[in-house]
Write a protein that holds these residues in place. Structure first.
Motif, PDB file in Angstrom:
ATOM      1  N   LEU A   1     -22.012   6.746  94.171  1.00  8.54           N
ATOM      2  CA  LEU A   1     -21.631   7.439  95.400  1.00  8.54           C
ATOM      3  C   LEU A   1     -22.860   7.973  96.126  1.00  8.54           C
ATOM      4  O   LEU A   1     -22.962   7.885  97.354  1.00  8.54           O
ATOM      5  N   GLN A   2     -23.808   8.508  95.363  1.00  5.67           N
ATOM      6  CA  GLN A   2     -25.038   9.035  95.957  1.00  5.67           C
ATOM      7  C   GLN A   2     -25.888   7.941  96.588  1.00  5.67           C
ATOM      8  O   GLN A   2     -26.730   8.212  97.444  1.00  5.67           O
ATOM      9  N   ASN A   3     -25.657   6.711  96.160  1.00  6.25           N
ATOM     10  CA  ASN A   3     -26.455   5.587  96.668  1.00  6.25           C
ATOM     11  C   ASN A   3     -25.633   4.629  97.517  1.00  6.25           C
ATOM     12  O   ASN A   3     -25.963   3.450  97.650  1.00  6.25           O
ATOM     13  N   GLY A   4     -24.538   5.153  98.069  1.00  5.62           N
ATOM     14  CA  GLY A   4     -23.751   4.390  99.023  1.00  5.62           C
ATOM     15  C   GLY A   4     -22.923   3.285  98.430  1.00  5.62           C
ATOM     16  O   GLY A   4     -22.557   2.329  99.125  1.00  5.62           O
ATOM     17  N   GLN A   5     -22.618   3.383  97.127  1.00  8.49           N
ATOM     18  CA  GLN A   5     -21.765   2.389  96.486  1.00  8.49           C
ATOM     19  C   GLN A   5     -20.463   3.054  96.076  1.00  8.49           C
ATOM     20  O   GLN A   5     -20.416   4.242  95.813  1.00  8.49           O
TER      21      GLN A   5
ATOM     22  N   GLU B   1     -19.945   9.747  85.395  1.00  5.03           N
ATOM     23  CA  GLU B   1     -21.351   9.983  85.741  1.00  5.03           C
ATOM     24  C   GLU B   1     -21.935   8.829  86.548  1.00  5.03           C
ATOM     25  O   GLU B   1     -22.668   9.047  87.521  1.00  5.03           O
ATOM     26  N   ILE B   2     -21.610   7.602  86.158  1.00  2.00           N
ATOM     27  CA  ILE B   2     -22.167   6.457  86.883  1.00  2.00           C
ATOM     28  C   ILE B   2     -21.544   6.346  88.268  1.00  2.00           C
ATOM     29  O   ILE B   2     -22.196   5.903  89.226  1.00  2.00           O
ATOM     30  N   ASN B   3     -20.293   6.779  88.407  1.00  2.42           N
ATOM     31  CA  ASN B   3     -19.659   6.770  89.727  1.00  2.42           C
ATOM     32  C   ASN B   3     -20.341   7.755  90.675  1.00  2.42           C
ATOM     33  O   ASN B   3     -20.432   7.508  91.880  1.00  2.42           O
ATOM     34  N   LYS B   4     -20.820   8.873  90.134  1.00  4.78           N
ATOM     35  CA  LYS B   4     -21.572   9.824  90.958  1.00  4.78           C
ATOM     36  C   LYS B   4     -22.868   9.192  91.455  1.00  4.78           C
ATOM     37  O   LYS B   4     -23.254   9.367  92.614  1.00  4.78           O
TER      38      LYS B   4
ATOM     39  N   ARG C   1     -28.236  -1.819  88.018  1.00  2.00           N
ATOM     40  CA  ARG C   1     -28.295  -3.234  87.627  1.00  2.00           C
ATOM     41  C   ARG C   1     -27.702  -3.419  86.231  1.00  2.00           C
ATOM     42  O   ARG C   1     -26.903  -4.326  85.995  1.00  2.00           O
ATOM     43  N   HIS C   2     -28.085  -2.537  85.312  1.00  2.00           N
ATOM     44  CA  HIS C   2     -27.540  -2.611  83.955  1.00  2.00           C
ATOM     45  C   HIS C   2     -26.048  -2.278  83.942  1.00  2.00           C
ATOM     46  O   HIS C   2     -25.298  -2.829  83.125  1.00  2.00           O
ATOM     47  N   ASP C   3     -25.635  -1.394  84.829  1.00  2.00           N
ATOM     48  CA  ASP C   3     -24.224  -0.987  84.826  1.00  2.00           C
ATOM     49  C   ASP C   3     -23.299  -2.142  85.189  1.00  2.00           C
ATOM     50  O   ASP C   3     -22.160  -2.195  84.711  1.00  2.00           O
ATOM     51  N   ARG C   4     -23.759  -3.047  86.030  1.00  2.00           N
ATOM     52  CA  ARG C   4     -22.911  -4.187  86.392  1.00  2.00           C
ATOM     53  C   ARG C   4     -22.526  -4.994  85.151  1.00  2.00           C
ATOM     54  O   ARG C   4     -21.410  -5.501  85.041  1.00  2.00           O
ATOM     55  N   ILE C   5     -23.457  -5.095  84.216  1.00  2.00           N
ATOM     56  CA  ILE C   5     -23.163  -5.786  82.953  1.00  2.00           C
ATOM     57  C   ILE C   5     -22.381  -4.856  82.021  1.00  2.00           C
ATOM     58  O   ILE C   5     -21.449  -5.286  81.334  1.00  2.00           O
TER      59      ILE C   5
END
Length: 264
Positions: A259-263, A253-256, A73-77
């Motif tokens: 990916l682990q959560n289907g995004q 790191e956030i991309n991992k 949620r924070h990453d979207r911002i």
């Protein structure tokens, strides 16, 4: 649950000891009764043990899911502030680039940002015409501050129990930002009231940055720039490069996590 576990364990052990003490007497009935009771208690202990393991696993899974959702949620911002930062970064590092997407943000790559590229930082940014007459370096500092403030907001509001590597990266970014002290000197030429003097100072600083006769970065590494105004420009250069690498690391790191959560 743990207190109950040890209470039952102690009770069962005590009963078992009493039962075996009675086994030498004629009270075999009590022996069998107490031994059976202790066996049942130990069976209950085993059941509670595995039940607690299951409960702990479920609680851990739920905590991780909640933390993951909070991070994403924070990453979207965060991504919006990162894009703003990269606009400012590109304005001072890659003055001829018109598209922020051309910046290499992969930590394994080098965007070939040279110290001499800073020479155009007092000019208006070609990348961001909507910013008006602001110089590239002003845009960089404004966007750096916005990103750093949000990074601290995330650090303060997310636990990072399951993603300590993300916390380390964000903390390092903020540490580099907060310890930097070159901003006032770098922006000083833009604060000179007299327009002619301002132009002369900016021209002089630009020529010093572009100078082929001085390797300012190497001199700084040898400690030869202490007290020299160029030290602030080298500090800016080294800081910006390090910040970009940390942004690249965070992105990986956030991309991992995504990916682990289907995004994607």
């Amino acid at each position: 649950m743990k207190k109950l576990f040890w209470l039952l364990f102690g009770t069962g052990l005590a009963i078992a000891v009493i039962a075996f003490t009675l086994s030498d007497n004629t009270l075999s009935y009590f022996f069998n009764f107490l031994l059976g009771l202790s066996t049942n208690i130990f069976g209950l202990i085993i059941t509670i043990f595995f039940a607690q393991k299951y409960i702990d696993a479920v609680e851990t899974k739920n905590r991780k899911a909640a933390e993951t959702n909070e991070i994403l949620r924070h990453d979207r911002i965060m991504q919006q502030f990162i894009l703003l930062y990269l606009e400012g970064y590109a304005s001072i590092a890659i003055p001829n680039k018109l598209d922020v997407s051309e910046i290499h943000i992969n930590v394994a790559e080098d965007d070939e940002f040279a110290f001499t590229d800073l020479a155009g930082m007092y000019d208006a940014s070609l990348m961001i015409p909507k910013k008006g007459a602001k110089s590239s370096i002003e845009i960089y500092y404004e966007n750096e501050e916005k990103l750093a403030k949000y990074v601290m907001n995330v650090i303060e509001n997310v636990n990072f129990e399951f993603y300590p590597e993300l916390l380390d990266t964000l903390t390092e970014f903020y540490r580099i930002y907060i310890k930097s002290d070159e901003k006032e000197i770098v922006l000083w030429p833009l604060t000179v009231d007299d327009l002619d003097n301002r132009k002369l100072i900016i021209t002089a600083m630009t020529n010093m940055i572009k100078s082929k006769d001085n390797d300012w970065v190497a001199q700084n590494a040898k400690g030869k720039l202490n007290g020299n105004v160029m030290k602030s420009y080298v500090t800016l250069y080294l800081k910006a490069r390090e910040e970009r690498k940390l942004i690249a690391k965070y992105t990986q790191e956030i991309n991992k996590v995504k990916l682990q959560n289907g995004q994607s």
